[in-house]
Design an enzyme around this catalytic site. Structure first.
Site, PDB file in Angstrom:
ATOM      1  N   HIS A  88       0.843  -1.208   0.000  1.00  0.00           N
ATOM      2  CA  HIS A  88       0.000   0.000   0.000  1.00  0.00           C
ATOM      3  C   HIS A  88       0.879   1.260   0.000  1.00  0.00           C
ATOM      4  CE1 HIS A  88      -3.055  -2.770   2.127  1.00  0.00           C
ATOM      5  NE2 HIS A  88      -3.538  -2.538   0.926  1.00  0.00           N
TER       6      HIS A  88
ATOM      7  N   SER B 136      -2.637  -7.977   2.250  1.00  0.00           N
ATOM      8  CA  SER B 136      -3.055  -8.003   3.657  1.00  0.00           C
ATOM      9  C   SER B 136      -3.480  -9.420   4.035  1.00  0.00           C
ATOM     10  CB  SER B 136      -4.214  -7.034   3.885  1.00  0.00           C
ATOM     11  OG  SER B 136      -3.811  -5.717   3.593  1.00  0.00           O
TER      12      SER B 136
HETATM   13  P1  ADP Z   1      -9.551  -4.124  -0.960  1.00  0.00           P
HETATM   14  O1  ADP Z   1     -10.210  -4.815   0.195  1.00  0.00           O
HETATM   15  O2  ADP Z   1     -10.379  -3.051  -1.579  1.00  0.00           O
HETATM   16  O3  ADP Z   1      -8.882  -5.026  -1.966  1.00  0.00           O
HETATM   17  P2  ADP Z   1      -6.933  -3.671   0.101  1.00  0.00           P
HETATM   18  O4  ADP Z   1      -6.687  -3.014   1.409  1.00  0.00           O
HETATM   19  O5  ADP Z   1      -6.652  -5.135   0.009  1.00  0.00           O
HETATM   20  O6  ADP Z   1      -8.408  -3.325  -0.266  1.00  0.00           O
HETATM   21  O7  ADP Z   1      -6.132  -2.937  -1.038  1.00  0.00           O
HETATM   22  C1  ADP Z   1      -6.323  -1.592  -1.373  1.00  0.00           C
HETATM   23  C2  ADP Z   1      -5.642  -1.308  -2.710  1.00  0.00           C
HETATM   24  O8  ADP Z   1      -4.246  -1.535  -2.621  1.00  0.00           O
HETATM   25  C3  ADP Z   1      -6.124  -2.170  -3.862  1.00  0.00           C
HETATM   26  O9  ADP Z   1      -6.132  -1.378  -5.026  1.00  0.00           O
HETATM   27  C4  ADP Z   1      -5.069  -3.227  -3.973  1.00  0.00           C
HETATM   28  O10 ADP Z   1      -4.982  -3.758  -5.285  1.00  0.00           O
HETATM   29  C5  ADP Z   1      -3.847  -2.409  -3.660  1.00  0.00           C
HETATM   30  N1  ADP Z   1      -2.732  -3.215  -3.181  1.00  0.00           N
HETATM   31  C6  ADP Z   1      -2.642  -3.901  -2.021  1.00  0.00           C
HETATM   32  N2  ADP Z   1      -1.464  -4.523  -1.903  1.00  0.00           N
HETATM   33  C7  ADP Z   1      -0.764  -4.213  -3.029  1.00  0.00           C
HETATM   34  C8  ADP Z   1       0.524  -4.561  -3.534  1.00  0.00           C
HETATM   35  N3  ADP Z   1       1.347  -5.360  -2.863  1.00  0.00           N
HETATM   36  N4  ADP Z   1       0.876  -4.067  -4.732  1.00  0.00           N
HETATM   37  C9  ADP Z   1       0.035  -3.275  -5.434  1.00  0.00           C
HETATM   38  N5  ADP Z   1      -1.178  -2.912  -5.014  1.00  0.00           N
HETATM   39  C10 ADP Z   1      -1.585  -3.379  -3.840  1.00  0.00           C
END
Ligand code: ADP
Length: 157
Positions: free
Chosen positions: A17, A128
């Site tokens: 993130h 996550s």
């Molecule tokens: P959601 O529950 O909406 O998927 P997340 O907290 O898992 O929310 O993720 C929020 C955003 O961050 C999403 O766009 C996700 O694709 C992006 N994201 C999370 N981890 C990574 C990563 N390692 N690389 C690129 N983008 C990420």
């Protein structure tokens, strides 16, 4: 003033993130990290902790704000005056899902444009979900989280 919403669950906020936000700051003037509150979801970390950890990560970066919202992301874009939605892409699987959401959002609210950023390769494996699994199985998760994300506060009471 270009403001983007970066919506997610952030359960917990990871270095993946962080990488997306760092890159987003090169494009946008301000980024609102928007923690989606989902009645159906069973989060590992309470909202107030998730929010405070993210605030701590960005305490020196005034261009990043943190907020929580429930309901539709596009409604929260309207509320916060965000014309862009920032999302990260890890893989083709993310892409298919994100493309659908982006199309629906743009149909419902043409004023908001989604912008996708890919993370550095070293961060692209982090999610996550994986971090939560490592925590559950007492494996080493520290390298995947910013220091300010003190999940130990919850794990050890
Ligand atoms: P959601 O529950 O909406 O998927 P997340 O907290 O898992 O929310 O993720 C929020 C955003 O961050 C999403 O766009 C996700 O694709 C992006 N994201 C999370 N981890 C990574 C990563 N390692 N690389 C690129 N983008 C990420």
């Amino acid at each position: 003033m270009k403001r983007a919403l970066f919506p997610g669950t952030f359960d917990p906020f990871t270095n993946g993130h962080l990488d997306i936000i760092r890159k987003g700051l090169r494009i946008f003037d301000e980024i609102v990290v928007a923690i989606g509150v989902n009645a159906g979801k069973n989060e590992m970390f309470p909202l107030e902790y998730r929010r405070r950890w993210i605030e701590d990560v960005f305490k020196e970066e005034k261009r990043v704000k943190v907020a929580a919202y429930s309901g539709l992301t596009i409604d929260f874009c309207r509320e916060t005056g965000s014309e862009f939605i920032l999302r990260g892409l890890r893989s083709i699987v993310d892409f298919e899902y994100e493309k659908q959401i982006a199309h629906v959002n743009e149909q419902l609210f043409p004023g908001v444009q989604s912008v996708f950023v890919i993370s550095e390769q070293e961060y692209s494996v982090i999610s996550s979900t994986i971090v939560r699994d490592l925590i559950r199985h007492r494996a080493d998760f520290r390298q995947y989280l910013p220091l300010a994300v003190k999940v130990e506060e919850v794990l050890h009471g």
